[in-house]
Scaffold this motif. Structure first.
Motif, PDB file in Angstrom:
ATOM      1  N   SER A  70       0.824  -1.222   0.000  1.00  0.00           N
ATOM      2  CA  SER A  70       0.000   0.000   0.000  1.00  0.00           C
ATOM      3  C   SER A  70       0.850   1.260   0.000  1.00  0.00           C
ATOM      4  CB  SER A  70      -0.887  -0.003   1.243  1.00  0.00           C
ATOM      5  OG  SER A  70      -0.066  -0.164   2.398  1.00  0.00           O
ATOM      6  N   GLN A  71       2.125   1.123   0.323  1.00  0.00           N
ATOM      7  CA  GLN A  71       2.997   2.312   0.366  1.00  0.00           C
ATOM      8  C   GLN A  71       3.800   2.456  -0.924  1.00  0.00           C
ATOM      9  OE1 GLN A  71       5.277   1.973   4.012  1.00  0.00           O
ATOM     10  NE2 GLN A  71       3.434   1.741   5.254  1.00  0.00           N
ATOM     11  N   TYR A  72       3.475   1.632  -1.918  1.00  0.00           N
ATOM     12  CA  TYR A  72       4.222   1.681  -3.177  1.00  0.00           C
ATOM     13  C   TYR A  72       4.197   3.086  -3.778  1.00  0.00           C
ATOM     14  CZ  TYR A  72       5.796   0.509  -7.852  1.00  0.00           C
ATOM     15  OH  TYR A  72       6.491   0.472  -9.025  1.00  0.00           O
ATOM     16  N   VAL A  73       3.040   3.752  -3.696  1.00  0.00           N
ATOM     17  CA  VAL A  73       2.915   5.078  -4.325  1.00  0.00           C
ATOM     18  C   VAL A  73       3.593   6.202  -3.534  1.00  0.00           C
ATOM     19  CG1 VAL A  73       0.891   4.726  -5.765  1.00  0.00           C
ATOM     20  CG2 VAL A  73       0.583   5.233  -3.352  1.00  0.00           C
ATOM     21  N   GLU A  74       4.076   5.902  -2.342  1.00  0.00           N
ATOM     22  CA  GLU A  74       4.759   6.978  -1.600  1.00  0.00           C
ATOM     23  C   GLU A  74       6.268   6.767  -1.546  1.00  0.00           C
ATOM     24  OE1 GLU A  74       2.710   5.579   2.454  1.00  0.00           O
ATOM     25  OE2 GLU A  74       4.387   6.921   2.827  1.00  0.00           O
ATOM     26  N   ARG A  75       6.784   5.799  -2.324  1.00  0.00           N
ATOM     27  CA  ARG A  75       8.240   5.574  -2.271  1.00  0.00           C
ATOM     28  C   ARG A  75       8.975   6.832  -2.721  1.00  0.00           C
ATOM     29  NH1 ARG A  75       6.151   4.082  -6.738  1.00  0.00           N
ATOM     30  NH2 ARG A  75       7.346   3.678  -8.640  1.00  0.00           N
ATOM     31  N   GLY A  76      10.016   7.154  -1.961  1.00  0.00           N
ATOM     32  CA  GLY A  76      10.810   8.345  -2.274  1.00  0.00           C
ATOM     33  C   GLY A  76      10.184   9.660  -1.833  1.00  0.00           C
ATOM     34  N   LEU A  77       9.110   9.611  -1.059  1.00  0.00           N
ATOM     35  CA  LEU A  77       8.485  10.853  -0.575  1.00  0.00           C
ATOM     36  C   LEU A  77       8.544  10.892   0.957  1.00  0.00           C
ATOM     37  CD1 LEU A  77       5.251  10.788  -2.802  1.00  0.00           C
ATOM     38  CD2 LEU A  77       7.442  11.915  -3.280  1.00  0.00           C
ATOM     39  N   GLY A  78       8.705  12.076   1.492  1.00  0.00           N
ATOM     40  CA  GLY A  78       8.726  12.231   2.950  1.00  0.00           C
ATOM     41  C   GLY A  78       9.958  11.610   3.580  1.00  0.00           C
ATOM     42  N   MET A  79      11.005  11.490   2.794  1.00  0.00           N
ATOM     43  CA  MET A  79      12.174  10.741   3.248  1.00  0.00           C
ATOM     44  C   MET A  79      13.073  11.548   4.186  1.00  0.00           C
ATOM     45  SD  MET A  79      12.111   7.562   1.639  1.00  0.00           S
ATOM     46  CE  MET A  79      10.726   7.518   2.739  1.00  0.00           C
ATOM     47  N   LEU A 101     -11.575   0.670  -3.526  1.00  0.00           N
ATOM     48  CA  LEU A 101     -11.016  -0.497  -4.208  1.00  0.00           C
ATOM     49  C   LEU A 101     -10.367  -0.150  -5.548  1.00  0.00           C
ATOM     50  CD1 LEU A 101     -10.546  -3.550  -4.080  1.00  0.00           C
ATOM     51  CD2 LEU A 101     -12.837  -3.880  -5.030  1.00  0.00           C
ATOM     52  N   GLU A 102     -10.934   0.817  -6.261  1.00  0.00           N
ATOM     53  CA  GLU A 102     -10.354   1.181  -7.564  1.00  0.00           C
ATOM     54  C   GLU A 102      -8.956   1.785  -7.392  1.00  0.00           C
ATOM     55  OE1 GLU A 102     -11.403   0.224 -10.536  1.00  0.00           O
ATOM     56  OE2 GLU A 102     -12.907  -0.803  -9.314  1.00  0.00           O
ATOM     57  N   TYR A 103      -8.813   2.634  -6.378  1.00  0.00           N
ATOM     58  CA  TYR A 103      -7.506   3.220  -6.064  1.00  0.00           C
ATOM     59  C   TYR A 103      -6.514   2.104  -5.730  1.00  0.00           C
ATOM     60  CZ  TYR A 103      -3.969   6.003  -3.623  1.00  0.00           C
ATOM     61  OH  TYR A 103      -2.785   6.583  -3.229  1.00  0.00           O
ATOM     62  N   ALA A 104      -6.997   1.164  -4.909  1.00  0.00           N
ATOM     63  CA  ALA A 104      -6.136   0.059  -4.474  1.00  0.00           C
ATOM     64  C   ALA A 104      -5.685  -0.784  -5.661  1.00  0.00           C
ATOM     65  CB  ALA A 104      -6.885  -0.808  -3.473  1.00  0.00           C
ATOM     66  N   LYS A 105      -6.599  -1.048  -6.594  1.00  0.00           N
ATOM     67  CA  LYS A 105      -6.259  -1.903  -7.734  1.00  0.00           C
ATOM     68  C   LYS A 105      -5.088  -1.331  -8.522  1.00  0.00           C
ATOM     69  CE  LYS A 105     -10.709  -4.127  -8.651  1.00  0.00           C
ATOM     70  NZ  LYS A 105     -11.897  -4.170  -9.529  1.00  0.00           N
ATOM     71  N   ASN A 106      -5.131  -0.031  -8.798  1.00  0.00           N
ATOM     72  CA  ASN A 106      -4.034   0.596  -9.562  1.00  0.00           C
ATOM     73  C   ASN A 106      -2.702   0.409  -8.865  1.00  0.00           C
ATOM     74  OD1 ASN A 106      -5.495   1.579 -11.695  1.00  0.00           O
ATOM     75  ND2 ASN A 106      -6.056   3.464 -10.616  1.00  0.00           N
ATOM     76  N   THR A 107      -2.707   0.687  -7.556  1.00  0.00           N
ATOM     77  CA  THR A 107      -1.455   0.592  -6.807  1.00  0.00           C
ATOM     78  C   THR A 107      -0.967  -0.844  -6.739  1.00  0.00           C
ATOM     79  OG1 THR A 107      -2.135   2.457  -5.476  1.00  0.00           O
ATOM     80  CG2 THR A 107      -0.367   1.115  -4.578  1.00  0.00           C
ATOM     81  N   TYR A 108      -1.867  -1.769  -6.447  1.00  0.00           N
ATOM     82  CA  TYR A 108      -1.442  -3.156  -6.282  1.00  0.00           C
ATOM     83  C   TYR A 108      -1.017  -3.779  -7.611  1.00  0.00           C
ATOM     84  CZ  TYR A 108      -2.946  -2.994  -1.384  1.00  0.00           C
ATOM     85  OH  TYR A 108      -3.064  -2.688  -0.057  1.00  0.00           O
ATOM     86  N   CYS A 124       6.695 -11.236   1.761  1.00  0.00           N
ATOM     87  CA  CYS A 124       5.829 -11.155   2.927  1.00  0.00           C
ATOM     88  C   CYS A 124       5.327  -9.715   2.976  1.00  0.00           C
ATOM     89  CB  CYS A 124       6.626 -11.537   4.173  1.00  0.00           C
ATOM     90  SG  CYS A 124       5.616 -11.632   5.640  1.00  0.00           S
ATOM     91  N   ILE A 125       4.026  -9.540   2.749  1.00  0.00           N
ATOM     92  CA  ILE A 125       3.502  -8.220   2.387  1.00  0.00           C
ATOM     93  C   ILE A 125       2.431  -7.726   3.357  1.00  0.00           C
ATOM     94  CG2 ILE A 125       2.455  -6.916   0.505  1.00  0.00           C
ATOM     95  CD1 ILE A 125       3.242  -9.114  -1.415  1.00  0.00           C
ATOM     96  N   LEU A 126       2.551  -6.453   3.743  1.00  0.00           N
ATOM     97  CA  LEU A 126       1.474  -5.812   4.491  1.00  0.00           C
ATOM     98  C   LEU A 126       0.615  -5.040   3.502  1.00  0.00           C
ATOM     99  CD1 LEU A 126       4.431  -5.019   6.088  1.00  0.00           C
ATOM    100  CD2 LEU A 126       2.799  -4.520   7.880  1.00  0.00           C
ATOM    101  N   ALA A 127      -0.702  -5.131   3.670  1.00  0.00           N
ATOM    102  CA  ALA A 127      -1.609  -4.327   2.855  1.00  0.00           C
ATOM    103  C   ALA A 127      -2.043  -3.149   3.727  1.00  0.00           C
ATOM    104  CB  ALA A 127      -2.770  -5.184   2.391  1.00  0.00           C
ATOM    105  N   THR A 128      -3.330  -3.026   3.997  1.00  0.00           N
ATOM    106  CA  THR A 128      -3.855  -2.009   4.924  1.00  0.00           C
ATOM    107  C   THR A 128      -4.934  -2.698   5.753  1.00  0.00           C
ATOM    108  OG1 THR A 128      -5.570  -1.369   3.332  1.00  0.00           O
ATOM    109  CG2 THR A 128      -3.509  -0.090   3.288  1.00  0.00           C
ATOM    110  N   ILE A 129      -5.673  -1.915   6.516  1.00  0.00           N
ATOM    111  CA  ILE A 129      -6.754  -2.495   7.330  1.00  0.00           C
ATOM    112  C   ILE A 129      -7.923  -2.983   6.459  1.00  0.00           C
ATOM    113  CG2 ILE A 129      -6.236  -1.095   9.371  1.00  0.00           C
ATOM    114  CD1 ILE A 129      -8.662   0.685   8.635  1.00  0.00           C
TER     115      ILE A 129
END
Ligand code: GUN
Ligand code: FE
Length: 418
Positions: A70-79, A101-108, A124-129
């Motif tokens: 779920s954090q794929y889209v924030e890589r390299g930000l807030g570092m 779910l649509e937002y999630a699909k794009n990211t995943y 071994c992957i964490l998603a979200t709640i």
């Protein structure tokens, strides 16, 4: 029996001190598993199809033992933040979007494609709640034939209202998630309490009961920073260590236990991890980006704890596990320089071993090219300067430092090309 043969150079780790390499050799793959490595094609396989990788080096696929899809889209930000602010200012608001779910699909979709691109076939992957989005990630991993442990995150306290479950909700949704994925093939569910500061004792104890009922393991963050280590003990009075929170709940008894970071382990943490065969996940980029502490890797190994490697995207900024191998060696030197009594420099072989053979062992017979292992492999090429030949180990070491996905010229899972 379906047999295929791959010709090329071959490299894998035997243990933390030894790499095994072959040049100009043939690896025989039967029904997706390694049958053997030969300098000539054995006569009984004379009719099998041969794929020639030339001077490409065939190596085991990588394992990422701690990554937040779920954090794929924030890589390299807030570092430029440290953990607490990074979570509150970037990560939590971002993860809240996975209720859509649509937002999630794009990211995943993008996440899974990038895993494959970078040669990580076990994760071994964490998603979200959010269960529906987590289910989508789960199916996507299965659809691609990747091996994985995927978790719906639990958090029910000290979290922003928009990303906080009630205890009942968290347990009920987790049970539903586990039930939905009991008969899966390459991907399995894993219980994923975010970390002690965002989970109540009631929740952790309830998750322990689910672990027993459904025979699953646990994936979480443990002693990742001084703040987190202290906060865990403040939130769980009467407990002597962060690891004991999971041990006492019975979360370490029914499947793999995966502890991310393990930067400030006490003797008690080490004793508990050893007892349960817990893997401690070293995430070099995340450690420098948002944590600012370094795992005492060699000391953990010396005391008998299995160390594996993770990208921890988005705390880490890139999915490539090969970059983490290089960074693990670099960080071990800094650790030794500043704390010579605590931990020592590790070799390239050791870091490669952690990222392939030890990491792969969490998923089954993966992460090596010894007989009987799944042929989950990638081929590395174009790492030599004109007119200068390097050994297979040198080419792979260089790949870990300066290579990228363009140097991965072929990918196989269970013998099948991707
Ligand atoms: N601790 C709790 N949540 C997180 C997270 O998302 N990333 C990292 N690196 N540490 C955490
Ligand atoms: Fe993490």
């Amino acid at each position: 029996m379906a047999v295929q043969i791959h010709h090329g150079d071959i490299l894998y780790a035997i243990d933390k001190d030894n790499l095994q390499s072959y040049t100009d050799s043939y690896i025989v793959v039967a029904d997706g598993k390694v049958e053997g490595i030969y300098d000539k094609i054995p006569p009984q396989y004379a009719d099998a199809p041969v794929t020639d990788h030339g001077r490409g080096v065939i190596i085991p696929a990588f394992s990422d033992l701690h990554v937040h899809a779920s954090q794929y889209v924030e890589r390299g930000l807030g570092m430029d933040c440290l953990l607490y602010n990074w979570l509150n200012d970037y990560t939590f608001p971002q993860e809240a979007k996975f209720s859509d779910l649509e937002y999630a699909k794009n990211t995943y979709d993008a996440f899974v494609d990038d895993l494959i691109l970078n040669g990580t076939f076990h994760a071994c992957i964490l998603a979200t709640i959010h269960r529906p989005a987590t289910n989508y990630l789960f199916s996507k991993m299965e659809e691609k034939g990747l091996y994985g442990l995927v978790g719906k995150v639990n958090m029910n306290t000290a979290s922003p209202e928009y990303l906080c479950e009630t205890t009942e909700e968290s347990l009920a949704e987790t049970e539903e998630f586990l039930k939905e994925h009991m008969n899966t093939t390459t991907v399995k569910p894993i219980i994923t309490p975010r970390f002690a500061p965002t989970c109540s004792k009631e929740l952790i104890d309830g998750l322990g009961k689910l672990a027993e009922k459904y025979k699953v393991g646990v994936h979480t963050h443990v002693v990742e920073s001084k703040w987190e280590a202290q906060e865990a003990l403040n939130c769980f009075p009467g407990y002597g260590s962060d690891s004991e929170i999971y041990e006492r709940a019975g979360l370490l008894d029914h499947g793999p236990s995966v502890f991310a970071h393990v930067i400030f382990p006490t003797e008690e943490d080490i004793r508990i991890m050893k007892k349960h065969g817990t893997v401690a996940v070293h995430c070099p980029d995340a450690t420098t980006n948002v944590i600012a502490g370094i795992m005492p890797l060699s000391a953990l190994q010396d005391s008998g704890v299995n160390v594996v490697v993770g990208s921890d995207v988005g705390g880490g900024h890139h999915l490539a596990i090969y970059k983490q191998i290089a960074r693990a060696v670099q960080l071990s030197k800094l650790k030794e320089f500043y704390e010579p009594d605590v931990s020592k420099t590790i070799s390239f072989a050791n870091a490669f071993y952690c990222a392939t053979k030890v990491g792969g062992s969490v998923f089954g017979k993966m992460g090596s090219l010894e007989e009987g292992y799944h042929f989950n492999a990638i081929v590395i090429d174009n790492m030599e300067d004109k007119g200068i030949q390097l050994t297979p180990a040198e080419r792979v070491e260089r790949f870990c430092y300066i290579g990228d996905d363009r140097n991965i010229v072929a990918r196989y899972i269970d013998g099948k090309p991707l």
